[in-house]
Design an enzyme around this catalytic site. Sequence first.
Site, short mmCIF file in Angstrom:
data_model
loop_
_atom_site.label_atom_id
_atom_site.label_comp_id
_atom_site.label_asym_id
_atom_site.label_seq_id
_atom_site.Cartn_x
_atom_site.Cartn_y
_atom_site.Cartn_z
N TYR A 62 11.31 -6.37 -6.94
CA TYR A 62 10.19 -7.13 -6.38
C TYR A 62 10.23 -8.60 -6.80
O TYR A 62 9.54 -9.43 -6.20
CB TYR A 62 8.85 -6.53 -6.81
CG TYR A 62 8.64 -5.09 -6.42
CD1 TYR A 62 9.41 -4.46 -5.45
CD2 TYR A 62 7.66 -4.32 -7.07
CE1 TYR A 62 9.21 -3.13 -5.11
CE2 TYR A 62 7.45 -3.00 -6.74
CZ TYR A 62 8.23 -2.41 -5.76
OH TYR A 62 8.03 -1.08 -5.45
N LEU A 89 -1.26 3.28 2.47
CA LEU A 89 -2.10 2.97 3.62
C LEU A 89 -1.32 2.94 4.92
O LEU A 89 -1.86 2.59 5.97
CB LEU A 89 -2.81 1.63 3.40
CG LEU A 89 -3.78 1.60 2.22
CD1 LEU A 89 -4.31 0.19 1.99
CD2 LEU A 89 -4.94 2.56 2.45
N ASN A 100 -10.54 -1.21 -2.29
CA ASN A 100 -9.60 -0.11 -2.53
C ASN A 100 -9.95 0.71 -3.76
O ASN A 100 -9.55 1.88 -3.85
CB ASN A 100 -8.17 -0.68 -2.69
CG ASN A 100 -7.58 -1.17 -1.38
OD1 ASN A 100 -8.09 -0.88 -0.30
ND2 ASN A 100 -6.50 -1.93 -1.47
#
Length: 254
Positions: free
Chosen positions: A27, A167, A218
């Site tokens: 990442y 999601l 969330n």
Amino acid sequence: MVGDECEDAVRTALQSGYRLVDTAFAYGNEEEVGRAIRSSGVPREEVFVTSKFNKESHSVDGVRRAYDASLRRMGLDYLDLYLCHWPVPQLDRYVEAWEGLVQLLSEGAVRAIGVSNFTPAHLERIIDATGVVPDVNQIQLSPDIARQEPRRYHEQHGIATESWSPLGRSSGLRDHPTVVRIAAEAGRSPAQIILRWHVENSLVPVPQAADPRWIAENLAIFDFSLSPAQLAELERLDRGEGAARDSDAPENGH
């Protein structure tokens, strides 16, 4: 997320009540995540920090070097969970990678070890080779990619299932009429309905959000429940195992 956006999002999440942070060498944001953890004001022992290593570290010594490098980048003394990011079976070295993780665990360098994107066949091989069962397998998982087969294997072997892209990412899941209708019935957002589905199925979702509003939304999923009928409707959205990224495909895997 990278740079200031990542650092701000992680700090905001921790200060909002999140306690699990997931990153990876691939990442390119371990430094930012580490800075956010250290500056959040939340004690380190209250935060569960996960990172992952790439295919070039698939050896016993490679895992050790990758782990030490992640700690340096993050400015931390230990990780709570360290994962092999992809099996990359074309290299045929993921058993060595697992052996490296087992060694880290046996030395007390890391609190827990696991894998990501491993199929039951990959899991079977590393367990047979070492006798050590992963604590976690992090896989692509959402109501429309429900991963029934790996989830059954995980349950049988005591492996926690962690959901990446919970999601649905670009699948349009949040706009699916069934999800939208259930959200309206519950007085919640579509994202909250999907994340609640994960929780009620004993899954560990790892949603990504940068906007403080979505970060707060969330997390606000622990004060309501889905009905058995609603859960059954969401189960019917599953498009099958073929809809997930193929862990054996040469183009997939860091």
